[in-house]
Motif scaffolding. Structure first.
Motif, PDB file in Angstrom:
ATOM      1  N   ARG A 119       0.820  -1.221   0.000  1.00 19.03           N
ATOM      2  CA  ARG A 119       0.000   0.000   0.000  1.00 19.03           C
ATOM      3  C   ARG A 119       0.848   1.263   0.000  1.00 19.03           C
ATOM      4  NH1 ARG A 119      -2.300  -1.784   5.809  1.00 19.03           N
ATOM      5  NH2 ARG A 119      -0.305  -1.922   6.865  1.00 19.03           N
ATOM      6  N   CYS A 120       2.001   1.232   0.676  1.00 19.38           N
ATOM      7  CA  CYS A 120       2.844   2.436   0.727  1.00 19.38           C
ATOM      8  C   CYS A 120       3.454   2.734  -0.636  1.00 19.38           C
ATOM      9  CB  CYS A 120       3.954   2.263   1.766  1.00 19.38           C
ATOM     10  SG  CYS A 120       3.372   2.252   3.467  1.00 19.38           S
ATOM     11  N   GLU A 121       4.068   1.700  -1.222  1.00 16.34           N
ATOM     12  CA  GLU A 121       4.760   1.922  -2.486  1.00 16.34           C
ATOM     13  C   GLU A 121       3.797   2.286  -3.608  1.00 16.34           C
ATOM     14  OE1 GLU A 121       7.390  -0.410  -5.841  1.00 16.34           O
ATOM     15  OE2 GLU A 121       6.647  -1.488  -4.088  1.00 16.34           O
ATOM     16  N   GLN A 149       0.753   3.430  -3.240  1.00 20.55           N
ATOM     17  CA  GLN A 149      -0.150   4.495  -2.805  1.00 20.55           C
ATOM     18  C   GLN A 149      -1.609   4.101  -3.046  1.00 20.55           C
ATOM     19  OE1 GLN A 149       1.015   8.203  -4.599  1.00 20.55           O
ATOM     20  NE2 GLN A 149       3.029   8.198  -3.632  1.00 20.55           N
ATOM     21  N   THR A 192      -5.463   3.323  -2.169  1.00 23.10           N
ATOM     22  CA  THR A 192      -6.567   3.616  -1.273  1.00 23.10           C
ATOM     23  C   THR A 192      -7.316   2.322  -0.974  1.00 23.10           C
ATOM     24  OG1 THR A 192      -8.164   4.003  -3.044  1.00 23.10           O
ATOM     25  CG2 THR A 192      -6.808   5.883  -2.336  1.00 23.10           C
ATOM     26  N   TYR A 235      -0.799   0.936 -10.243  1.00 22.58           N
ATOM     27  CA  TYR A 235      -1.973   0.210  -9.755  1.00 22.58           C
ATOM     28  C   TYR A 235      -2.871  -0.258 -10.905  1.00 22.58           C
ATOM     29  CZ  TYR A 235      -6.978   1.193  -9.180  1.00 22.58           C
ATOM     30  OH  TYR A 235      -8.329   1.214  -9.315  1.00 22.58           O
ATOM     31  N   VAL A 289      -6.695   6.810   2.191  1.00 24.41           N
ATOM     32  CA  VAL A 289      -5.471   6.171   1.757  1.00 24.41           C
ATOM     33  C   VAL A 289      -4.960   5.310   2.902  1.00 24.41           C
ATOM     34  CG1 VAL A 289      -3.138   6.533   0.881  1.00 24.41           C
ATOM     35  CG2 VAL A 289      -4.954   8.121   0.268  1.00 24.41           C
ATOM     36  N   TYR A 290      -4.400   4.143   2.550  1.00 23.31           N
ATOM     37  CA  TYR A 290      -3.942   3.225   3.593  1.00 23.31           C
ATOM     38  C   TYR A 290      -2.984   3.893   4.571  1.00 23.31           C
ATOM     39  CZ  TYR A 290      -5.740  -1.217   1.976  1.00 23.31           C
ATOM     40  OH  TYR A 290      -6.523  -2.274   1.667  1.00 23.31           O
ATOM     41  N   HIS A 339      -0.713   7.074   3.998  1.00 24.74           N
ATOM     42  CA  HIS A 339      -0.025   8.179   3.366  1.00 24.74           C
ATOM     43  C   HIS A 339      -0.129   9.415   4.256  1.00 24.74           C
ATOM     44  CE1 HIS A 339      -0.009   5.528   0.139  1.00 24.74           C
ATOM     45  NE2 HIS A 339      -1.149   5.865  -0.394  1.00 24.74           N
ATOM     46  N   CYS A 392       5.195   6.945   5.727  1.00 24.31           N
ATOM     47  CA  CYS A 392       4.380   5.755   5.490  1.00 24.31           C
ATOM     48  C   CYS A 392       5.102   4.553   6.065  1.00 24.31           C
ATOM     49  CB  CYS A 392       4.157   5.559   3.988  1.00 24.31           C
ATOM     50  SG  CYS A 392       3.122   4.135   3.610  1.00 24.31           S
ATOM     51  N   GLU A 423       5.179   0.676   6.523  1.00 23.16           N
ATOM     52  CA  GLU A 423       4.611  -0.522   5.926  1.00 23.16           C
ATOM     53  C   GLU A 423       4.789  -1.761   6.796  1.00 23.16           C
ATOM     54  OE1 GLU A 423       8.561  -1.481   3.187  1.00 23.16           O
ATOM     55  OE2 GLU A 423       6.680  -0.875   2.266  1.00 23.16           O
TER      56      GLU A 423
END
Length: 568
Positions: free
Chosen positions: A66-68, A70, A72, A127, A378-379, A381, A385, A387
């Motif tokens: 999710r960080c890399e 980005q 949601t 994505y 967003v997970y 951000h 961030c 992970e």
């Protein structure tokens, strides 16, 4: 006029001739069991294990990526939904394609292409590419899901066939036990200080490892023969007999003699090929249309509707909510739940749950916590961030997978006890699944549950839904006549996967705004499905007349009952 009288044959001579002619099942049993049978079992189990990997792998990849990327929560839901949409599109496709082009060929090709696409996803940085790749994965993996049981049945005799099918079926749920263990070893792995063209992230390595079973099974299947039943059904009895003789040699040794020299034709597609009236594919398609008309007729419309509804509800949980279990467990370990202990919720958050806390205010107040930060859209951000995934998420996944494996073994025993027992067991699974969904909504989503309760609810949801699916297929086969069984399972798979698509989309949209909403909705559907299961009337066993017309044989064999999977 001179009449020539043929010499009478001795009993021994007659017996020898009878041994040389046999139907397909008798010939396959005569080939025995040994090295070849074990090889086919391992190849098919590995192929079906690959389908379990494809269904489970993103549950741990998305929280780690999710960080890399980005991502949601909504985008993560779309990725899961894309995979299920591919499965919906292929629900009726691969059985007929495998029948036309060869089951081994389609199995091997789709496994290799699917694994190549999964391996390529380990290099994706956009994505949208991941979304497209997962759609293709869902479409391609439908082939092993559909064909692997048919192919195994065509190469293993009836004496041990059910046992081999049960072992192969367990390989699917075994993936839900093994993948969390691999994720626990791989995803926390870090490579600091390396500068490369493509950033090295642990989730990329995890995806690459996930592609290995598909490559192994696809290559393994290339060295196995084509289905001899398919050869026999398409007027190629000589080739079918050679394959069965080869099976006999592998199982019993190169010096063993295979006494059967001719196969009796059993399938109607033989006559169709000889007369040239219509192709095998067209005959199958016409037969399916006839069965579909019967399925929606007045006699079966109510029963069919109830069956399709219970499939929709069960797979909304099994292939919808289950994909989000690692993410939900991860959130229970995060800052929102920890902060919720001593920080009152704002008024708008009280309308939903702790997932709507004003994140930035909490972050400023509780910046001493090292757990990950969440954002409502967003997970992770914010300024930094993080992970990192708590180890308890992986250990919880192991517990969930173990429950699935044990439940699958129990389902295999229950399924052999007749329709009434299967119906009660299916209703119990639906009830357990509904209770687990309600527990997750009421306690876990609101951060009001201790970790053991969250894990227990997740394990119950996963085990009850996945194994309930097996019981529902058995229930359908007991509720519909054999002629409609294959088509009914295909329609059940279609509606069930549609339920998975809808559930994934709902969780992706609502999880950040009202975490309990999708879980409560699925729990309500499951509660209704209990009543639907108990309303389904089972078919009574009927004595079949020994004398059958040609049209009766046509109606019996044209269905899709040999082109479906008993695990979806």
């Amino acid at each position: 006029m001179v009449c020539k009288i043929a010499p009478t044959e001795t009993p021994s001579r007659t017996g020898e001739r009878e041994q040389e002619i046999a139907d397909y099942e008798t010939a396959l049993d005569a080939a025995g069991y040994g090295r070849f049978s074990r090889s086919v079992l391992c190849a098919c189990a590995l192929a079906f294990f690959t389908t379990g990997v494809e269904n489970c792998v993103m549950s741990y990849v998305l929280p780690a990526a999710r960080c890399e990327l980005q991502l949601t929560t909504y985008q993560a839901g779309l990725i899961n939904m894309a995979f299920m949409s591919g499965g919906v599109a292929s629900a009726f496709f691969w059985g007929i394609v495998g029948d036309v082009f060869g089951r081994k060929n389609i199995l091997s090709l789709t496994l290799l292409v699917d694994s190549t696409i999964l391996l390529a996803q380990s290099t994706v940085s956009d994505y949208r590419l991941l979304l497209a790749a997962r759609t293709l994965n869902g479409f391609l993996i439908g082939a092993p899901s559909t064909l692997v049981f048919t192919y195994l049945s065509d190469l293993v005799g009836a004496k041990r066939r059910q046992f081999y099918l049960d072992v192969t079926g367990m390989s699917f749920v075994a993936a839900w036990l093994i993948l969390p263990a691999i994720a626990w070893l791989v995803i926390p792995f870090k490579l600091p200080g390396y500068t490369t063209l493509l950033p090295i992230y642990s989730w990329r390595l995890y995806l690459a490892l996930g592609s290995i079973p598909g490559f192994l099974s696809g290559i393994w299947l290339m060295f196995l023969p084509e289905s001899p039943r398919l050869m026999s059904d398409t007027n190629r009895s000589d080739r079918a007999l050679k394959i069965i003789a080869y099976i006999n040699k592998c199982n019993n040794g190169s010096k063993s003699e295979f006494k059967i020299k001719k196969l009796i034709q059993e399938n109607i597609f033989m006559s169709k090929t000889i007369n040239g009236d219509q192709s095998r594919t067209k005959a199958l398609f016409i037969g399916v249309l006839k069965d579909l008309r019967m399925l929606v007729s007045k006699s079966y419309a109510v029963k069919s509707s109830l069956l399709l509804f219970v499939f929709f509800a069960n797979m909304a949980a099994g292939f919808g909510l289950n994909f989000w279990i690692p993410e939900l467990l991860l959130r229970t370990q995060g800052k929102p739940c920890t902060a919720n202990i001593s920080l009152p919720l704002p008024e708008n958050a009280m309308l939903f749950n702790a997932s709507n806390v004003a994140w930035k205010d909490i972050a400023k107040t509780y910046n001493n916590f090292s757990t990950p930060k969440y954002n409502a859209s967003v997970y992770m951000h914010e300024e930094i961030c993080n992970e990192t995934i708590n180890d308890s998420v992986f250990t919880s996944g192991l517990i969930v997978g173990a429950c699935c494996v044990l439940g699958n073994a129990a389902c295999a025993l229950v399924s052999a006890r007749g329709g009434a027992g299967v119906r009660r067991a299916a209703a119990l699974c639906a009830g357990a699944c509904a209770l687990a969904s309600g527990c997750l909504a009421a306690a876990v989503c609101a951060c009001a549950a201790p970790a053991p309760l969250a894990v227990a609810a997740a394990a119950a949801l996963n085990a009850a839904s996945l194994n309930g699916n097996v019981l529902l297929i058995r229930l359908l086969l007991h509720a519909l006549p054999p002629k409609l069984g294959g088509l009914g399972v295909c329609w059940g798979a279609w509606w069930g996967r549609a339920g998975g698509v809808a559930s994934n989309l709902a969780v992706g949209v609502l999880l950040d705004y009202s975490c309990p909403a999708p879980f409560v909705s699925v729990a309500a559907l499951l509660a209704l499905s209990i009543g639907a299961i108990m309303m389904i009337k089972l078919e009574e066993a009927k004595v079949i007349d020994e004398v059958k017309t040609d049209s009766d044989i046509v109606e019996k064999n044209v269905g899709l009952d040999r082109y479906i999977s008993t695990h979806m």
